[in-house]
Design a protein around this motif. Structure first.
Motif, short mmCIF file in Angstrom:
data_model
loop_
_atom_site.label_atom_id
_atom_site.label_comp_id
_atom_site.label_asym_id
_atom_site.label_seq_id
_atom_site.Cartn_x
_atom_site.Cartn_y
_atom_site.Cartn_z
N ASP A 91 -13.43 8.47 -1.32
CA ASP A 91 -12.27 7.60 -1.40
C ASP A 91 -10.99 8.38 -1.08
OD1 ASP A 91 -12.86 4.79 -2.33
OD2 ASP A 91 -14.02 5.93 -3.80
N PHE A 92 -11.01 9.69 -1.31
CA PHE A 92 -9.82 10.53 -1.13
C PHE A 92 -10.12 11.74 -0.24
CE2 PHE A 92 -9.72 8.41 -5.23
CZ PHE A 92 -8.55 7.68 -5.10
N PRO A 93 -10.49 11.51 1.02
CA PRO A 93 -10.88 12.63 1.88
C PRO A 93 -9.73 13.59 2.18
CG PRO A 93 -10.67 10.64 3.16
CD PRO A 93 -10.56 10.24 1.72
N ASP A 94 -8.49 13.13 2.11
CA ASP A 94 -7.34 13.97 2.45
C ASP A 94 -6.60 14.50 1.25
OD1 ASP A 94 -7.88 13.48 5.15
OD2 ASP A 94 -6.73 11.62 5.08
N MET A 127 -3.00 4.13 1.71
CA MET A 127 -4.04 4.64 0.83
C MET A 127 -5.04 3.54 0.50
SD MET A 127 -3.84 6.14 -3.06
CE MET A 127 -2.98 7.64 -2.67
N LEU A 128 -4.55 2.35 0.27
CA LEU A 128 -5.39 1.23 -0.13
C LEU A 128 -6.50 0.96 0.88
CD1 LEU A 128 -5.71 -0.89 -2.34
CD2 LEU A 128 -4.15 -2.35 -1.06
N LYS A 129 -6.21 1.12 2.16
CA LYS A 129 -7.19 0.85 3.22
C LYS A 129 -8.42 1.74 3.12
CE LYS A 129 -3.84 -0.87 6.55
NZ LYS A 129 -3.17 -0.65 7.81
N SER A 130 -8.25 2.96 2.60
CA SER A 130 -9.37 3.91 2.56
C SER A 130 -10.15 3.89 1.25
CB SER A 130 -8.87 5.32 2.84
OG SER A 130 -8.06 5.77 1.75
N LEU A 131 -9.67 3.17 0.25
CA LEU A 131 -10.30 3.17 -1.07
C LEU A 131 -11.43 2.15 -1.16
CD1 LEU A 131 -7.19 3.30 -3.42
CD2 LEU A 131 -8.63 5.21 -2.68
N SER A 132 -12.45 2.52 -1.95
CA SER A 132 -13.47 1.52 -2.27
C SER A 132 -12.83 0.49 -3.18
CB SER A 132 -14.67 2.18 -2.95
OG SER A 132 -14.29 2.70 -4.22
#
Length: 150
Positions: A91-94, A127-132
């Protein structure tokens, strides 16, 4: 470390045993980023009103080892695991352990890793786009439930 090992994520809540001021948070952030980068650990920590929501993710054996250390850390109490599970992707690759802090608004614009999620009561769209979905729900709930005095 086995390269084919599953990605693993643990999310927990706890309470700080002492007040964490800007200097204490910076020291914790700097140390965590360095150690976690070496071990391939990413995540997010939200801190507000003495409450902590922490998500850590990485290779399963590494995350479980880190969590054992977290459980014995005297800087927090009342640790409650919300989940501990294998995940298909990060969820937080960066993120190398970013803090979200409500009462340090001067830090938000000046220090990488700080953001106004709690102060603004919302997650940035980027950020929201990349989160489960499950992670996004918990972060939104945490941000909305904290006391924030204008």
């Amino acid at each position: 470390m086995n390269q084919s090992e599953s990605l693993y994520q643990i999310m927990y809540l706890s309470s700080a045993t002492t007040e964490l001021n800007g200097d204490a948070l910076m020291k914790l952030l700097e140390g965590s980023r360095e150690r976690n980068a070496r071990k391939g650990i990413t995540g997010l920590m939200l801190f507000a009103d003495g409450s902590i929501l922490h998500i850590i993710e990485g290779k399963e054996t590494v995350i479980k080892e880190l969590f054992e250390k977290i459980q014995s850390d005297s800087r927090h109490r009342g640790l409650q695991v919300l989940w501990s599970k294998t995940i298909p992707k990060r969820d937080f690759p960066d993120y190398k352990m970013g803090f979200r802090r409500t009462d340090q608004s001067e830090l938000v614009d000046n220090i990488p890793g700080f953001s106004a999620i709690i102060e603004n009561r919302q997650i940035p769209e980027s950020m929201l786009k990349s989160l489960s979905k499950q992670v996004a729900i918990f972060i939104k709930s945490f941000a909305k439930s904290t006391r924030f005095e204008d």
